[in-house]
Design a protein around this motif. Structure first.
Motif, mmCIF file in Angstrom:
data_model
loop_
_atom_site.group_PDB
_atom_site.id
_atom_site.type_symbol
_atom_site.label_atom_id
_atom_site.label_comp_id
_atom_site.label_asym_id
_atom_site.label_seq_id
_atom_site.Cartn_x
_atom_site.Cartn_y
_atom_site.Cartn_z
ATOM 1 N N UNK A 1 0.844 -1.210 0.000
ATOM 2 C CA UNK A 1 0.000 0.000 0.000
ATOM 3 C C UNK A 1 0.873 1.253 0.000
ATOM 4 N N UNK A 2 1.920 1.224 0.830
ATOM 5 C CA UNK A 2 2.842 2.374 0.866
ATOM 6 C C UNK A 2 3.563 2.515 -0.462
ATOM 7 N N UNK A 3 3.992 1.372 -1.038
ATOM 8 C CA UNK A 3 4.693 1.438 -2.327
ATOM 9 C C UNK A 3 3.777 1.968 -3.417
ATOM 10 N N UNK A 4 2.496 1.569 -3.397
ATOM 11 C CA UNK A 4 1.553 2.046 -4.402
ATOM 12 C C UNK A 4 1.325 3.551 -4.260
ATOM 13 N N UNK A 5 1.232 3.990 -3.001
ATOM 14 C CA UNK A 5 1.012 5.418 -2.761
ATOM 15 C C UNK A 5 2.216 6.259 -3.204
ATOM 16 N N UNK A 6 3.425 5.733 -2.926
ATOM 17 C CA UNK A 6 4.631 6.476 -3.263
ATOM 18 C C UNK A 6 4.888 6.504 -4.770
ATOM 19 N N UNK A 7 4.445 5.489 -5.501
ATOM 20 C CA UNK A 7 4.796 5.377 -6.924
ATOM 21 C C UNK A 7 3.672 5.778 -7.862
ATOM 22 N N UNK A 8 2.511 6.141 -7.308
ATOM 23 C CA UNK A 8 1.352 6.421 -8.161
ATOM 24 C C UNK A 8 1.637 7.595 -9.114
ATOM 25 N N UNK A 9 2.171 8.675 -8.569
ATOM 26 C CA UNK A 9 2.428 9.841 -9.399
ATOM 27 C C UNK A 9 3.498 9.558 -10.439
ATOM 28 N N UNK A 10 4.539 8.778 -10.039
ATOM 29 C CA UNK A 10 5.622 8.472 -10.980
ATOM 30 C C UNK A 10 5.167 7.534 -12.090
ATOM 31 N N UNK A 11 4.212 6.690 -11.799
ATOM 32 C CA UNK A 11 3.618 5.868 -12.857
ATOM 33 C C UNK A 11 2.843 6.749 -13.840
ATOM 34 N N UNK A 12 2.138 7.691 -13.263
ATOM 35 C CA UNK A 12 1.316 8.551 -14.103
ATOM 36 C C UNK A 12 2.181 9.393 -15.036
ATOM 37 N N UNK A 13 3.304 9.876 -14.492
ATOM 38 C CA UNK A 13 4.196 10.712 -15.298
ATOM 39 C C UNK A 13 5.222 9.912 -16.079
#
Length: 465
Positions: free
Chosen positions: A50-62
């Motif tokens: 959950x923490x990894x998903x939260x931290x990487x969500x924006x970087x996936x989007x960009x």
């Protein structure tokens, strides 16, 4: 030993229920602790993804792979993380850290990364448009099972230590309790052993309490009564024993004579019955089957001379010879070995002559006075017959050498041919197995040897009874 047995029983009665309770409590404690450890591992894995998903969500989007790699590198430093990888929506790995080769040793947790966060697109609120939820990728984290194993090991050790302490305490408590109960029985047991050993003057110390001391008093009274009766009965027993010994000796002698006479009668009746039955079978076979074979041979001999007639006549004569051999084996008298071998040579001579085989027959003088039982005769001649039959069928030799001698009540018989076997790869058949069986019936040793420069050699060593 009796005291030890009672003490052991008391120990079992007092400790078994407690041990059972300790076992149940230990099992439940172990199960609950393991469940808690597994729940903690699952919670930790869910929190990490959950923490990894939260931290990487924006970087996936960009699409910032460098930042995703930094996030993977950061999370890999967490204790127990074996590997972490980010996978885009096309299934391609965008960032990876760790060793996926240890996947089987990990418990894997994964979570999809969606574009549902409002922070990804602040302009969507201004425009009033509804942004559809879309899968950006997936994060996968592998936690080492060794964390759970180490926790389980610690749980096992703690539970075992607690159980052992409880068992030791219960055993100590039971031991002192049983020792207190059995101490008052020590003198009673010792006195009982003395009386068992005919020492009727022994008495038990009255050091018990309650029912135990009452038992000791009654026991002492019984021992005193037994001591008085022992002296009164001993003289009567001695007198009766002397008279009884004389009577028993006389009866034993008569019974032994009667048993020997009965056994002799049974043996005579059995021998007579066997002899009568053998005589009847011999007469029936001789008069019935033998007579029919003689008549059939006579009728065949009257037919015109032909190869077919001669073959049938020869076969019938062999059957008649075998019948004579079987009838002779039923005889109760012993047979002369030299005469049996001479008769076998005569019966084989016609077939050997017809096949064009040379027979070298060497029988030592040591066999002149050797007698063997009828059943031994039948087995020896059957082994000889099977050896010659195998040479006729499977060897292309033209010479058979037979050598027999007797030394130290042991008969040695050798049959050797100079041919080559036609069934080298097939092995031995049922005939050879029957030869070994017959050798075992007379406690003989049978060997079949293949010589390089000649054919096979059959060696039969028979102890003469």
């Amino acid at each position: 030993m009796l005291q030890s047995s009672i003490r052991n029983q008391l120990l079992l009665v007092t400790t078994l229920p407690l041990l059972f309770v300790v076992l149940l409590v230990s099992v439940f404690m172990m199960k609950d602790s393991i469940d808690v450890a597994e729940e903690e591992l699952n919670k930790r894995g869910i929190d990490l993804v959950t923490q990894a998903a939260s931290m990487s969500e924006f970087y996936f989007y960009t699409g910032n792979r460098e930042k995703l790699a930094e996030v993977a590198h950061l999370l890999k430093k967490v204790e127990g993380v074996v590997y972490i990888r980010f996978i885009d929506k096309l299934g391609k790995i965008t960032a990876f850290k760790g060793d996926i080769g240890d996947r089987l040793k990990c418990k894997v947790f994964s979570k999809q990364i969606l574009n549902q966060s409002s922070e990804l697109d602040d302009f969507s609120k201004l425009s009033g448009e509804q942004v559809p939820i879309e899968k950006l990728g997936e994060v996968e984290v592998g936690l080492s099972k060794e964390l759970l194993s180490s926790k389980k090991q610690g749980i096992y050790i703690r539970v075992i230590i607690i159980a052992l302490l409880a068992i030791v305490l219960s055993m100590l408590f039971s031991y002192f309790f049983s020792r207190k109960l059995t101490r008052s029985l020590t003198s009673l047991i010792a006195a009982a052993r003395d009386i068992k050993a005919k020492n009727f003057s022994s008495r038990s110390a009255q050091n018990g309490t309650g029912e135990v001391v009452e038992l000791q008093i009654i026991f002492n009274q019984m021992a005193q009564s037994l001591e008085k009766n022992e002296y009164a009965l001993q003289s009567k027993i001695d007198t009766a024993t002397q008279s009884l010994n004389k009577t028993v000796a006389t009866l034993s002698e008569k019974n032994q004579q009667l048993a020997e006479l009965r056994q002799e009668t049974i043996n005579l009746e059995r021998s007579k019955a066997i002899s009568d039955e053998r005589t009847r079978i011999m007469k029936d076979m001789h008069d019935g089957i033998g007579g029919q074979l003689v008549i059939t041979i006579a009728l065949i001999d009257k037919e015109e001379d032909s190869e077919h007639r001669n073959n049938i006549s020869a076969t019938l004569r062999e059957c008649l010879d075998d019948l004579r051999l079987i009838i002779n084996s039923l005889n109760v008298t012993a047979n002369m070995l030299s005469e049996l071998l001479a008769d076998f040579k005569y019966r084989q001579s016609r077939k050997i002559e017809r096949l064009g085989i040379e027979l070298e027959w060497q029988i030592d003088d040591s066999l002149e006075n050797v007698e063997i039982p009828p059943q031994h005769s039948l087995h020896i001649l059957r082994i000889l017959q099977e050896s010659f039959t195998n040479i006729y069928k499977h060897s292309d030799g033209n010479c058979i050498r037979v050598h027999a001698f007797c030394e130290n009540q042991v008969l040695t018989l050798s049959i050797l041919d100079n041919g080559t076997s036609k069934t080298k790869s097939a092995g031995f058949g049922q005939g050879v197995n029957n030869m070994h069986w017959r050798a075992q019936q007379i406690n003989a040793d049978l060997k079949i040897i293949k010589h390089l420069e000649s054919g096979y050699e059959v060696i039969l060593v028979v102890p003469i009874p």
